[in-house]
Every structure is written in structure tokens, then in C-alpha cells.
Scaffold this active site. Structure first.
Site, PDB file in Angstrom:
ATOM      1  N   CYS A 112      -9.159  -0.024   6.364  1.00 53.23           N
ATOM      2  CA  CYS A 112      -9.158  -0.079   4.910  1.00 53.23           C
ATOM      3  C   CYS A 112      -9.198  -1.492   4.376  1.00 53.23           C
ATOM      4  CB  CYS A 112      -7.987   0.675   4.321  1.00 53.23           C
ATOM      5  SG  CYS A 112      -6.495   0.619   5.278  1.00 53.23           S
ATOM      6  N   HIS A 130      -6.419   3.541  -4.656  1.00 57.55           N
ATOM      7  CA  HIS A 130      -5.308   2.788  -5.242  1.00 57.55           C
ATOM      8  C   HIS A 130      -5.195   3.030  -6.739  1.00 57.55           C
ATOM      9  CE1 HIS A 130      -6.413   0.720  -1.523  1.00 57.55           C
ATOM     10  NE2 HIS A 130      -5.101   0.612  -1.379  1.00 57.55           N
TER      11      HIS A 130
HETATM   12  N1  GLN Z   1      -4.509   8.136   8.247  1.00 60.56           N
HETATM   13  C1  GLN Z   1      -3.788   7.244   7.387  1.00 60.56           C
HETATM   14  C2  GLN Z   1      -3.621   7.882   6.024  1.00 60.56           C
HETATM   15  O1  GLN Z   1      -4.489   8.599   5.628  1.00 60.56           O
HETATM   16  C3  GLN Z   1      -4.479   5.928   7.233  1.00 60.56           C
HETATM   17  C4  GLN Z   1      -3.719   4.970   6.375  1.00 60.56           C
HETATM   18  C5  GLN Z   1      -4.303   3.587   6.297  1.00 60.56           C
HETATM   19  O2  GLN Z   1      -5.423   3.355   6.630  1.00 60.56           O
HETATM   20  N2  GLN Z   1      -3.549   2.632   5.854  1.00 60.56           N
HETATM   21  O3  GLN Z   1      -2.658   7.630   5.324  1.00 60.56           O
HETATM   22 ZN    ZN Z   2      -6.869   2.939   4.941  1.00 60.00          ZN
END
Ligand code: GLN
Ligand code: ZN
Length: 764
Positions: free
Chosen positions: A648, A699
Site C-alpha cells: 500500500c 483513507h
Molecule cells: N490484508 C490487510 C488488510 O486488508 C492489509 C493491510 C495493509 O496493507 N496495511 O487490512
Molecule cells: Zn495496504
């Protein structure tokens, strides 16, 4: 006398008092004066504690209601126009609106960007700079805190980020320009700050310039010379603090700048001490960062003394000792721990204990061992216990790692062949839709987990309630018409802690909180020993979820590099080796999921990028072992099993080749915030496998429009063949509420439908 000092103390409070007060203020439950009062109490407590332990100089300026870099930004009067500030003192709510977009008073506006502080998990607020940026001394907080500490009888060392580090970390807005053009005006106001401190009777100021541990362009190195020459303030002594890595090509520069002392990180760069000692002019003090400010292990005091004693002989009074960096990056006090195993606890030192280590070292250097022989004795026992403990060494794990061959890092066939098998098995439509793993963590879910942890729920009752959550999540996804489902992660409090709790070799603290940003704190697991997996960790939940649907439900794991990067890691062996151990343990989990009938398995590597070393020359080595660890985890399955990974962040143009080398069948990434800018990289680099560019920003509570998603995907399809594209949000949905999640996913599914129809029409 040797001067014992500290670069900074954690401000959150042992019970996260600061977090509670900040959030209460933002909610409107307490007023500004009550928040200020909490700040004063925390500062007074932390100063007193450091004085009681015997530090000669007490750091002041390390406290903040959000972020110390933002504090300097406010002090310099650098407030972007959208916050409507009209000069004068930057008030608390303007400050909070810069940090988070809103505050109890004032009109909300887009918050300033936030990003990671060097290679730590602390985030700072990015200064925004305009071409004709004005500077004016606009906050008196630092001076008030200095006066506060003086009134309490402390010998103050003021602490603030250096002007060049501040400028380097700033971002230009509007027309692009050379940030160094602002230096002249910046130094003017920075000089005023120093002058004010001098007038308050401060003798020493610590100026943090961690960018000296980075690869710097020559123009910036030149700027150091001119800046520090101009910043001389008669009567005020300046300690230039560097940390987080070796100085390398900046070492000469750091030694020769016209300041009164230099702090170096002797934990990350012990090899440079001798050179610094040779180059440092004899009028300067050398502050040696000998206690690790980035990790939670006790210092081997004998080893530290072996380093310090010859320095003491040479430098005498000019020797200062300190932690390697601010103690902001470690939890506050080990005494708050009541659940840790006693032996493991004896191996640890948090901020309070680290301050004690500094003063113990100082006493030995100045007065000999006798005065502290008891403390030394306890420390020696703990160091020996950790070194020889059976619990850090598991022969089976060591054999497993020794037996890793290249074969273990290879899938049976290359992606094109695997993809044929997978297409047959899953028969997914064009533009398959999926989500990243977590669904809203409702108050019910949190309560269920808490009650179970506190023993108020039996294991059976707990399982039933989590299963009910999974059932609901699956039903909602079926109704929405998503193609590849997830179980929702209701059983996970945190994507790393969940695995830390189950893997051998990890310990969990009860109260080991560290500030991540603003009021947000994290509690990293402690990786103390060889890592193994006593039993499957996710298989029951995954098979339960799969039993509820004919569609594929993804198995969901956190990858080895992310588990490593978000834990406090043992320092008695290379991180790469520790990572291989985690990878082997997770490989067994992946294989067990496959055996249990889970056809698609996602291995998240959210923290892969942030593990990048500060110096570019070290990137390759890191990326090599990190990618290898991921491949070890992922490569034990048959061709037909589809491996996903998720990351991410949007800035990975510079590591895209390594990401491709991970050889996941599908990767989901963040792109929505940058309007698919990320995809520009695919002009030159042909990503070989499948990819799901995140189509909306999780977000934000805003629900994305169908057309918006369609147009983002059309943009993506110009770079990557449609057959290899997936549609998904850009991260997990756990922080959102169900109503907005459902509307967003509904639009996402409709967008996929639109795109498929368009594709079918153009084929016909
Ligand atoms: N699988 C996790 C979620 O969906 C991934 C979280 C992340 O990438 N920070 O919360
Ligand atoms: Zn993520």
C-alpha cells in the site's frame, strides 16, 4: 566528568496519556487548557525522571502535540494559505488543522502530507514550501518549554530539527524551484530562534541533522558549511546531532562544521568512531550514541565500556554519551510490563532503562565500577542469559534455514504457464473484482476480541462469534457480486501482532507502545529467538470462510518482510537470516492452506518498501534478500494455486523490478491517490503478471463514482493488457464503516460490469 545526555524522550507517556488527551481534545471532551495541562505534566514528569537518573543535560523541545518537525514548521511561520492563518502566533487549532485537516475550531482544509521519518515507523508532517515563501518567528512554544524546565530547576539542552534537514524534507508547492533558494530567509529566522534561546540562558542546543546519513547532492553539502557558519550565536553552544547511519562521504563535512560538538550514531556506525576521533577538532565535544535508540535490547555494558574507555582516555571532558538517536522510537518503561516472561523481560530495556544505562556507563567512566557494581552485575547476568539461552536457538529451525536451496524460491512453472492453469480452475471474468482483506472492525468485533483476551469468553463462544462475522462478511460480498472474496480478518487486531502471537520466537508486550504519528501508537512484537510455527495460524478461519461460498475465498497472510519490519528484531544475527526463518514458517502456512483447499492465497508485504536502507548503495542487498524471503514463502504451492500480494504505497517506481521478481501471480497496489500516476512506470517496465491498481482511496470516507473507477481502469488498460487487470480498493477496509464500504464496492462492481460490456462490444 563525562556528560551523560539524551537526544529525546518519548512524549506519549507510559499509559499513553498524551494520546488520550489529544483525542479527547479533538472530540471536544476537554478544552485547550486541559490539553496544555496534560502536556505540562508529561514534560515535567519526563524531565524529572531523566534528572533523577542522573543525566547532566535534559532535552527540551522533544515534546510535541503532534510532531516535532511540524512544531518547527509552525515556529518558522510556514503555514500554507489554505489554513487561513494571518500571521502572529500559530494557535493550537491551526496547528492541528495542518496536521489532520480539522480541529475543534476553524474551517477544515486538506491536511498537510505525512510521511515516514527516515527508516523509522514514525511519521512527520511534510513542510510545504512556496517559491516566495515567507518566514517569521511564529510560535513561542519552545521558549515557553525552556522556561518551564528552567523553573523546575533543570539544566536545559534545547533540541530542534536542523534547518537543512527541515528544508530537505519539505516539499515545494506550485512552481517547482530549488529549495535551497529559501535557505537565506530560513536561516534568518532560525538564527532568531537560537538568539532567543541564548537570551533565556540556554548553554547548549542540539541541532538534529539526520540527513547527514543520506546521499546528499554537492549543493546541499555546501549549504551545510554556509549555514552553520552563519548560525553562530555567541554564548550558545551547538551540538550537531547525526544518527540512523554512517556518515560516509559526509563525515569530513560533519567533523569540520563550525559547531561546538558532534553526535554520532555508534550503534549503526561503530566503524566510523576511530575516523571521527581523528578528524574532530580538539575544541569540539564528541557525543557517542552508544545505546541503541531504535531497538529494545539491553546494552552490553562491558562491550560499550570497551568502546568508550579509550575514547575517554583521549577526550577526557570532551566525551559525551547518549543513546544513538532520540528514544522516541522505543516504548517508555519496562516496569509497566507484567505479562512478559521474566527471562525475556530481563533482556530488554525501554526508554527509562536506556537512560539508566547511559548514566551507569558515565559513572563507570568517571568513578570506576565499584559505585555501580550491582547494576553492572544484573546487566551482565541478563546479557549472558540472552546469549546462551536455549530459547533463542532452535536447532530444527537452523537446519531448515541451512537447507534452503534456490529450488525453494521457485514456483514449478513460470507465470504464463501457471496462469493457464489458474484461468481454467477459477474461470474468473475479465476485470475480476476483489478486496484487500479486512472489513470494518465494528465495535462488536473489537468487544468480542477483547472479551476473549480477558477470559470473559470461552474459546468456543469466541469461535462462534468470529464465525458469525465471517458469515456476514461472505454474505455481503456475495450480495455485492464480488468475484474473489475474503473472510474479513475479524480475528485480527493487527496484521503483524496476530502472527507474532502465534509464531514461536516472538513475545508480546502489554504496554510497549511507540508513537507512529499524531495520537497513533503501535505495539510491535519482540522477535527474540528462532522463529517457527507450532501450529497452523489461519487455516481454520480460511476453510470456514471457503465452506460458505462457491466463489474462491482468499487465504490471508502477512509476509515475512512486513513481519520483520514491523517488529523489534533480535540484533544478534543479520536481519536477512531472521527473515528467512519467518519465511520458512509462513511457507508451511501457505502449503497448509493449499492442502486445506484454499486456491488463492494473499501474502501482504505492506512494509517491504519502508525497509529500504537509507543509502542507495545498500538497496540491492536488501531487495535481494527481501524478495528471496517472499519467494520462499510463496513457492511451495502447485501452479494452479494463485498467489497474491499487496502493497500500500504509490511510490515504487524505483523498485518495480524487484516487485516483479517476487513473481506473485497477482499484485494489488495503491494508485488511486496519485490518479494512476504510478502506472507511468509501466510505460517502460513491462510488468509481467497480473495487477490490481487500487481504484479508490480507502483513507477517505468518500464513495467513488462509477465513472471515476471506469476511467481509472481505462487508463490502466492503456498500459497493462486488460486480461491481466483486477479491480480492487487500494487497501484493507478495516477503518471504514459498512454503509460507505457497501456503496463503494457496489460502484466498483458496477464499474467492472461496464468495462466488461465495453470489452465485449469492442470484441464483437
Ligand atoms: N490484508 C490487510 C488488510 O486488508 C492489509 C493491510 C495493509 O496493507 N496495511 O487490512
Ligand atoms: Zn495496504
Amino acid at each position: 566528568m563525562t556528560t551523560a545526555h539524551n537526544l529525546g524522550f518519548p512524549r506519549i507517556g507510559a499509559q499513553r496519556e498524551l494520546k488520550k488527551a489529544q483525542e479527547a481534545y479533538w472530540r471536544g471532551d476537554i478544552d485547550a487548557e486541559q490539553l496544555e495541562q496534560t502536556g505540562r505534566e508529561l514534560r515535567a514528569r519526563h524531565w524529572q525522571l531523566q534528572a533523577d537518573k542522573g543525566l547532566a543535560l535534559i532535552p527540551v523541545g522533544d515534546f510535541s502535540f503532534y510532531d516535532t518537525l511540524l512544531d518547527l514548521t509552525a515556529t518558522l511561520g510556514v503555514v500554507p494559505p489554505r489554513f487561513g492563518w494571518e500571521g502572529g502566533e500559530v494557535d493550537l487549532d491551526t496547528y492541528f488543522r495542518m496536521a489532520r485537516g480539522r480541529a475543534p475550531s476553524g474551517t477544515p482544509a486538506a491536511a498537510c502530507e505525512m510521511t515516514k521519518w527516515f527508516d523509522t515507523n514514525y511519521h512527520y508532517i511534510v513542510p510545504e514550501l512556496e517559491v516566495d515563501q515567507l518566514f517569521a518567528l511564529s510560535s513561542s512554544r519552545l521558549f515557553e518549554q525552556v522556561a518551564e524546565a528552567q523553573a523546575l530547576g533543570h539544566t536545559v539542552k534545547a533540541v530542534l530539527p536542523g534547518p537543512l534537514t527541515w528544508l530537505w524534507l519539505g516539499k515545494t508547492r506550485g512552481d517547482d524551484f530549488d529549495k535551497l533558494d529559501l535557505l537565506d530567509a530560513l536561516i534568518g529566522v532560525y538564527g532568531e530562534i537560537l538568539q532567543r534561546l541564548r537570551e533565556q540562558g540556554v548553554e547548549w542546543v542540539q541541532i538534529d541533522e539526520p540527513i547527514l546519513a543520506l546521499d546528499l547532492p554537492q549543493a546541499w553539502r555546501n549549504a551545510f558549511e554556509s549555514t552553520y557558519t552563519r548560525l553562530q550565536t555567541p554564548g550558545l553552544k551547538r551540538l550537531l546531532a547525526t544518527y540512523f547511519g554512517p556518515l560516509q562521504d559526509n563525515l569530513d563535512l560533519a567533523c569540520r562544521l563550525p559547531v561546538d560538538g558532534l553526535h554520532v550514531d555508534a550503534v549503526r556506525a561503530p566503524q566510523e568512531l576511530a575516523i571521527v576521533l581523528d578528524k574532530l577538532p580538539t575544541y569540539k565535544v564528541l557525543s557517542v550514541g552508544i545505546v541503541d535508540g531504535r531497538n529494545i535490547w539491553r546494552t552490553d555494558l562491558d562491550a560499550a565500556l570497551a568502546t568508550l574507555s579509550p575514547l575517554k582516555a583521549r577526550l577526557g571532558e570532551r566525551l559525551w554519551i547518549a543513546p544513538s538517536c532520540s528514544l522516541l522510537h522505543v516504548p517508555v518503561d519496562l516496569d509497566g510490563e507484567d505479562t512478559l516472561d521474566a527471562e525475556i523481560q530481563s533482556w530488554l530495556a525501554f526508554a527509562v532503562q536506556k537512560v539508566e544505562e547511559i548514566t551507569t556507563l558515565q559513572q563507570v567512566l568517571d568513578q570506576g565500577e565499584e559505585t555501580v557494581d550491582e547494576v553492572l552485575g544484573v546487566s551482565r547476568v541478563a546479557i549472558a542469559s540472552r546469549r546462551h539461552s536455549e530459547r533463542t536457538h532452535n536447532p530444527a529451525v537452523r537446519e531448515g534455514v541451512a537447507a534452503i536451496t534456490d529450488e525453494l524460491t521457485q514456483r514449478n512453472s513460470p507465470y504464463p504457464q501457471r496462469s493457464i492453469e489458474q484461468r481454467k480452475a477459477f474461470n474468473l471474468p475479465l476485470y475480476p473484482t476483489t478486496t484487500i482483506g479486512s472489513f470494518p472492525q465494528t465495535p462488536t468485533i473489537r468487544r468480542v476480541r477483547r472479551d476473549f483476551k480477558q477470559g470473559k469468553l470461552t474459546e468456543n463462544a469466541y469461535r462462534e462469534q468470529i464465525q458469525a462475522e465471517i458469515t456476514e462478511a461472505i454474505q455481503r460480498q456475495e450480495t455485492l457480486g464480488l468475484d474473489v472474496l475474503v473472510h474479513g480478518e475479524a480475528e485480527r487486531n493487527d496484521m503483524v501482532e496476530y502472527f507474532g502471537e502465534q509464531l514461536a520466537g516472538f513475545a508480546l508486550t502489554a504496554n510497549g507502545w511507540v508513537q507512529s504519528y499524531g495520537s497513533r501508537c503501535v505495539k510491535p512484537p519482540v522477535l527474540f529467538g528462532d522463529v517457527s510455527r507450532p501450529r497452523p495460524m489461519t487455516v481454520d478461519w480460511a476453510t470456514y470462510a471457503q465452506s460458505l461460498s462457491d466463489k474462491p475465498v482468499k487465504g490471508m497472510l502477512t509476509g515475512p518482510v512486513t513481519i520483520l519490519n514491523w517488529s523489534f528484531v533480535r540484533d544478534d544475527q543479520p536481519r536477512a537470516e531472521t527473515c528467512e526463518q519467518i519465511a520458512l514458517a509462513l511457507r508451511d502456512e501457505v502449503n497448509d492452506l493449499e492442502t486445506a483447499g484454499i486456491g488463492i492465497i494473499q501474502i501482504d508485504e505492506a512494509a517491504l518498501r519502508e525497509g529500504l536502507p537509507l543509502r542507495k548503495a545498500d538497496w540491492k542487498h536488501y531487495l535481494d534478500w527481501a524478495v528471496r524471503a517472499f519467494r520462499i514463502t510463496a513457492s511451495g504451492v502447485a501452479d494452479v494455486t494463485q498467489i497474491h500480494t499487496h502493497m500500500c504505497y504509490s511510490e515504487f517506481n524505483d523498485i518495480i523490478a524487484s516487485i516483479a521478481e517476487m513473481d506473485a501471480d497477482v499484485i494489488t497496489i495503491e494508485t488511486s491517490r496519485s490518479d494512476m500516476e504510478l502506472l507511468d512506470v509501466f510505460e517502460d517496465f513491462h510488468y509481467p503478471n497480473e495487477i490490481g491498481p487500487g481504484v479508490y482511496d480507502i483513507h477517505s470516507p468518500n464513495v467513488p463514482e462509477i465513472e471515476q473507477i471506469v476511467s481509472l481502469m481505462e487508463k490502466a488498460a492503456r498500459r497493462i493488457p486488460a486480461e491481466r487487470l483486477w479491480i480492487n480498493p487500494d487497501c484493507g477496509l478495516k477503518t471504514r464503516g459498512w454503509p460507505e464500504v457497501e456503496r463503494a464496492l457496489e460502484n466498483m462492481v458496477s464499474a467492472a460490469d461496464t468495462l466488461r460490456k465495453a470489452a465485449a462490444a469492442s470484441a464483437a
